[in-house]
Design an enzyme around this catalytic site. Structure first.
Site, short mmCIF file in Angstrom:
data_model
loop_
_atom_site.label_atom_id
_atom_site.label_comp_id
_atom_site.label_asym_id
_atom_site.label_seq_id
_atom_site.Cartn_x
_atom_site.Cartn_y
_atom_site.Cartn_z
N ASP A 108 0.82 -1.21 0.00
CA ASP A 108 0.00 0.00 0.00
C ASP A 108 0.86 1.27 0.00
O ASP A 108 1.96 1.27 0.54
CB ASP A 108 -0.92 -0.02 1.23
CG ASP A 108 -2.09 0.93 1.09
OD1 ASP A 108 -2.39 1.37 -0.05
OD2 ASP A 108 -2.73 1.25 2.12
N HIS B 197 2.74 3.49 -9.00
CA HIS B 197 2.47 2.07 -9.30
C HIS B 197 3.66 1.43 -10.04
O HIS B 197 4.02 0.29 -9.75
CB HIS B 197 1.18 1.93 -10.11
CG HIS B 197 -0.05 2.34 -9.35
ND1 HIS B 197 -0.31 1.91 -8.07
CD2 HIS B 197 -1.10 3.13 -9.69
CE1 HIS B 197 -1.47 2.44 -7.65
NE2 HIS B 197 -1.97 3.18 -8.62
N LEU C 201 10.53 -20.79 -4.16
CA LEU C 201 9.51 -19.93 -3.54
C LEU C 201 8.18 -20.03 -4.31
O LEU C 201 8.17 -20.01 -5.54
CB LEU C 201 10.01 -18.48 -3.58
CG LEU C 201 9.02 -17.41 -3.10
CD1 LEU C 201 8.97 -17.37 -1.58
CD2 LEU C 201 9.42 -16.03 -3.63
C1 IPE Z 1 -5.52 -2.79 -0.41
O1 IPE Z 1 -5.16 -1.46 -0.51
C2 IPE Z 1 -5.46 -3.46 -1.76
C3 IPE Z 1 -4.13 -3.66 -2.33
C4 IPE Z 1 -2.99 -3.38 -1.75
C5 IPE Z 1 -4.12 -4.26 -3.65
P1 IPE Z 1 -6.24 -0.30 -0.74
O2 IPE Z 1 -5.46 0.94 -0.87
O3 IPE Z 1 -7.15 -0.66 -1.84
O4 IPE Z 1 -7.05 -0.34 0.63
P2 IPE Z 1 -7.92 0.79 1.33
O5 IPE Z 1 -8.92 1.28 0.33
O6 IPE Z 1 -6.99 1.88 1.75
O7 IPE Z 1 -8.54 0.11 2.52
C1 IPE Z 2 -1.35 0.25 -3.48
O1 IPE Z 2 -1.19 1.63 -3.49
C2 IPE Z 2 -1.61 -0.31 -4.85
C3 IPE Z 2 -2.99 -0.80 -5.07
C4 IPE Z 2 -3.97 -0.72 -4.23
C5 IPE Z 2 -3.26 -1.42 -6.35
P1 IPE Z 2 -2.42 2.63 -3.51
O2 IPE Z 2 -2.79 2.90 -4.94
O3 IPE Z 2 -3.53 2.13 -2.67
O4 IPE Z 2 -1.77 3.92 -2.88
P2 IPE Z 2 -2.44 4.91 -1.83
O5 IPE Z 2 -2.95 4.07 -0.70
O6 IPE Z 2 -3.53 5.63 -2.56
O7 IPE Z 2 -1.31 5.80 -1.42
MG MG Z 3 -4.06 2.36 -0.74
#
Ligand code: IPE
Ligand code: IPE
Ligand code: MG
Length: 247
Positions: free
Chosen positions: A18, A35, A129
């Protein structure tokens, strides 16, 4: 711990990757750059997990709720997955990594599903792995799909309702055959599961790290392993030390 004994290495580490968006925003960059940087962190982490002797690494790549993001971001994420499989599959295969996908495959469009199947098929006999990619994954959706399959068995008269046990439910989840995660790491400072491995995390240890996913690598991974090694897992019983004193 007896001196000289190695600290316990988790067999299965799962990661909620995240903070890509925030990493980019803080630098005045589009979220898509965060990303892309996140993919580099994936490469570093797969290597770190292999080096540490972890058997299973599960990465939460795209949730069943992430479809609610703007269409352009969803297509950026699909593009990255596509490129990751195309560019990295040969290298992962060479490193003896076995790839498994969890999540709902039924409504994946275009070339995404064939690519995921190819990754699984190419690496199915590898013995290193196991890299589990959670894609279009949501724990409640997974449990609902497993329930439908069990209900169909009952409807068809092949299964007695009373014969449904936690093990049988586990065997109908996408993670059938994969041990429960010993450790779940979430980056970016958020402290929630966001619909990840709810059933499987019954006795999982959690480590929440402040850094954003694009900054993650071997150092942070090993730090999480050290925190895990210091935890006292009890599984509802007594810790080994307390049990020994209690006789
Ligand atoms: C969880 O992260 C999903 C992934 C890392 C793929 P999100 O960014 O979607 O979660 P919320 O919305 O903050 O709970
Ligand atoms: C995690 O990073 C990637 C996915 C959920 C696919 P985010 O896109 O959720 O990044 P934040 O949480 O908005 O910073
Ligand atoms: Mg996120």
């Amino acid at each position: 711990m007896i001196s000289g004994e190695m600290p316990p290495v988790p067999k299965h580490v799962a990661i909620i990757m995240d903070g890509n968006g925030r990493w980019a925003s803080e630098r005045g960059l589009p979220r898509s750059v965060g990303h892309s940087k996140g993919v580099e962190a994936v490469r570093r982490t797969v290597k770190a997990a292999g080096d540490a002797g972890v058997d299973f690494l599960t990465l939460f790549a795209f949730s069943s709720e992430n479809w609610s993001r703007p269409q352009s971001e969803v297509s950026d994420l699909m593009g990255l997955l596509r490129r990751f499989v195309r560019r990295d599959l040969a290298e992962l295969h060479k490193s003896n990594v076995r790839i498994k996908i969890i999540g709902d495959r039924t409504d994946l469009r275009g070339d995404i599903l064939p690519l995921l199947l190819e990754a699984e098929e190419t690496t199915r006999n590898n013995t290193g792995l196991t890299l589990v990619i959670a894609f279009n994954y949501g724990s409640r959706d997974e449990i609902a799909r497993a329930t439908i399959r069990l209900a169909r068995e009952v409807e068809a008269g092949r299964l007695k309702a009373d014969a449904i046990t936690p093990d049988l439910i586990g065997a109908h989840l996408d993670t059938a055959g994969i041990p429960d995660p010993d450790l779940i790491i979430r980056t970016s400072g958020e402290e929630r599961l966001s619909n990840f491995l709810l059933w499987q995390a019954a006795y999982t240890e959690f480590v929440f790290l402040p850094q954003y996913w694009p900054d993650f690598g071997a150092e942070a991974f090993n730090e999480a392993l050290r925190i895990f090694a210091s935890r006292d897992r009890r599984f509802g019983g007594l810790s080994a030390k307390t049990a020994a004193v209690a006789g």
